[in-house]
Design a protein around this motif. Sequence first.
Motif, short mmCIF file in Angstrom:
data_model
loop_
_atom_site.label_atom_id
_atom_site.label_comp_id
_atom_site.label_asym_id
_atom_site.label_seq_id
_atom_site.Cartn_x
_atom_site.Cartn_y
_atom_site.Cartn_z
N GLY A 157 13.26 -26.30 12.36
CA GLY A 157 12.65 -25.45 11.34
C GLY A 157 13.43 -25.39 10.06
N GLY A 158 13.06 -24.39 9.24
CA GLY A 158 13.79 -24.10 8.02
C GLY A 158 14.76 -22.97 8.30
N TYR A 159 14.70 -21.93 7.47
CA TYR A 159 15.58 -20.79 7.73
C TYR A 159 15.19 -20.10 9.03
CZ TYR A 159 17.34 -16.05 7.71
OH TYR A 159 17.93 -14.88 8.10
N LEU A 160 16.16 -19.88 9.90
CA LEU A 160 15.98 -19.12 11.13
C LEU A 160 17.09 -18.09 11.21
CD1 LEU A 160 15.33 -22.03 13.68
CD2 LEU A 160 13.61 -20.43 12.80
N PRO A 161 16.79 -16.82 11.45
CA PRO A 161 17.85 -15.82 11.63
C PRO A 161 18.75 -16.24 12.79
CG PRO A 161 15.70 -14.76 11.43
CD PRO A 161 15.44 -16.23 11.57
N PRO A 162 19.99 -15.78 12.80
CA PRO A 162 20.96 -16.23 13.81
C PRO A 162 20.45 -16.13 15.26
CG PRO A 162 22.09 -15.02 12.11
CD PRO A 162 20.64 -14.90 11.80
N ASP A 163 19.88 -15.00 15.65
CA ASP A 163 19.41 -14.85 17.03
C ASP A 163 18.26 -15.80 17.33
OD1 ASP A 163 21.27 -12.96 17.84
OD2 ASP A 163 20.03 -11.26 17.20
N GLU A 164 17.39 -15.99 16.36
CA GLU A 164 16.25 -16.88 16.56
C GLU A 164 16.70 -18.34 16.66
OE1 GLU A 164 12.03 -17.97 14.33
OE2 GLU A 164 13.01 -16.05 13.93
N MET A 165 17.68 -18.72 15.84
CA MET A 165 18.20 -20.08 15.94
C MET A 165 18.86 -20.32 17.29
SD MET A 165 20.91 -22.19 13.52
CE MET A 165 19.88 -22.11 12.04
N LEU A 166 19.63 -19.35 17.76
CA LEU A 166 20.27 -19.48 19.06
C LEU A 166 19.23 -19.62 20.16
CD1 LEU A 166 22.79 -19.46 20.84
CD2 LEU A 166 22.67 -16.95 20.85
N ALA A 167 18.20 -18.80 20.11
CA ALA A 167 17.14 -18.88 21.13
C ALA A 167 16.45 -20.23 21.10
CB ALA A 167 16.13 -17.75 20.92
N ARG A 168 16.23 -20.73 19.91
CA ARG A 168 15.57 -22.05 19.77
C ARG A 168 16.45 -23.14 20.36
NH1 ARG A 168 12.28 -25.45 19.98
NH2 ARG A 168 11.22 -26.53 18.29
N LEU A 169 17.71 -23.09 20.10
CA LEU A 169 18.63 -24.09 20.63
C LEU A 169 18.72 -23.99 22.15
CD1 LEU A 169 21.42 -23.83 17.92
CD2 LEU A 169 19.97 -25.83 18.34
N GLN A 170 18.76 -22.78 22.66
CA GLN A 170 18.83 -22.57 24.11
C GLN A 170 17.58 -23.10 24.81
OE1 GLN A 170 19.51 -18.34 24.07
NE2 GLN A 170 21.73 -18.55 24.40
N SER A 171 16.45 -23.04 24.12
CA SER A 171 15.21 -23.53 24.72
C SER A 171 15.15 -25.04 24.79
CB SER A 171 14.00 -23.02 23.93
OG SER A 171 13.87 -23.70 22.68
N LEU A 172 15.97 -25.72 23.97
CA LEU A 172 15.94 -27.18 23.92
C LEU A 172 16.86 -27.82 24.91
CD1 LEU A 172 15.89 -27.78 20.05
CD2 LEU A 172 14.02 -28.20 21.66
N ALA A 173 18.06 -27.28 25.06
CA ALA A 173 19.07 -27.96 25.87
C ALA A 173 20.20 -27.00 26.22
CB ALA A 173 19.62 -29.17 25.12
N PRO A 174 20.97 -27.31 27.25
CA PRO A 174 22.13 -26.49 27.59
C PRO A 174 23.23 -26.66 26.57
CG PRO A 174 22.05 -28.45 28.96
CD PRO A 174 20.76 -28.41 28.20
N PRO A 175 24.17 -25.72 26.50
CA PRO A 175 25.26 -25.79 25.52
C PRO A 175 26.06 -27.08 25.56
CG PRO A 175 25.19 -23.63 26.53
CD PRO A 175 24.22 -24.48 27.29
N ALA A 176 26.11 -27.76 26.70
CA ALA A 176 26.90 -28.99 26.81
C ALA A 176 26.49 -30.03 25.79
CB ALA A 176 26.76 -29.57 28.22
N LEU A 177 25.22 -29.92 25.28
CA LEU A 177 24.75 -30.89 24.30
C LEU A 177 25.55 -30.86 23.02
CD1 LEU A 177 22.52 -33.01 23.86
CD2 LEU A 177 21.07 -31.21 22.94
N ALA A 178 26.21 -29.74 22.74
CA ALA A 178 26.98 -29.62 21.50
C ALA A 178 28.12 -30.64 21.46
CB ALA A 178 27.56 -28.22 21.38
N GLY A 179 28.54 -31.13 22.59
CA GLY A 179 29.64 -32.10 22.59
C GLY A 179 29.19 -33.51 22.27
N ASN A 180 27.87 -33.76 22.15
CA ASN A 180 27.39 -35.11 21.89
C ASN A 180 27.59 -35.49 20.44
OD1 ASN A 180 26.63 -35.08 24.50
ND2 ASN A 180 24.41 -35.15 24.15
#
Length: 249
Positions: A226-249
């Motif tokens: 998306g475009g601008y997402l508030p912090p909690d909404e961005m976190l929720a969106r990221l959590q819906s896509l993949a587990p935190p381990a993806l951040a290491g890719n």
Amino acid sequence: MIRRHLFAALLAALPLSFAARAAESPADAAARKALTELVPQAKVDAVEQAPLPGFRQVIVSGQMVYVSDDGKYLLQGSLYDTRSKRDLTAARLAVDTKRKVDAVPADKRIVFAPSGKPKYKVTVFTDIDCGYCRKLHSQVAEYNQRGIELDYLFFPRSGLNTPSFDKAVSVWCAKDRKGAFTAAKSGANPAPLKCDNPVAEQFTLGTQIGVNATPAVFAPDGTHIGGYLPPDEMLARLQSLAPPALAGN
């Protein structure tokens, strides 16, 4: 023997796009021909078999179109798998986007990261003068508190060699790059500076993956979340896509 070695050397030196095009199937070639005849200036990134029988999928400047194997019909839009409830178009484009964005080295990004290891990392195409870009950056500490790293790339919406472009260059060339970035996002005009910079190539990259507004936020897997997402909404969106381990890719 010498001729054979020379031929092999010349073949190896051919551009990848030429070699790939030479290996195209008749259906691939028909799709490419149909699209370039319809839009002569189109830059075709990929032609491949589509999940939809009888069609090829063609990636053009970060967009997907579907062309019938005989080149007669063209469809534009999202292709959904009704059984898995999955957007196949977005999933395929994300793969291409991830490859291109991941190729940008760390030293060509402006990074705002949490103090510890981030759970997620997003790439944000930003414009110095964009209102929602400024709003997003004003909350950068809140994103970081939620374990989200923001990697900024420049996308001056007004284009190359415009005031917004020049501001981006000046920020990049500043001695305290992150400080200059934050000050510019707060409305301060950066001191005019020139140096070698990646602003033009980042703008070009943005156009190649379909960025047409800012901020444009991409998840680690290449998904445009998306475009601008508030912090909690961005976190929720990221959590819906993949587990935190993806951040290491």
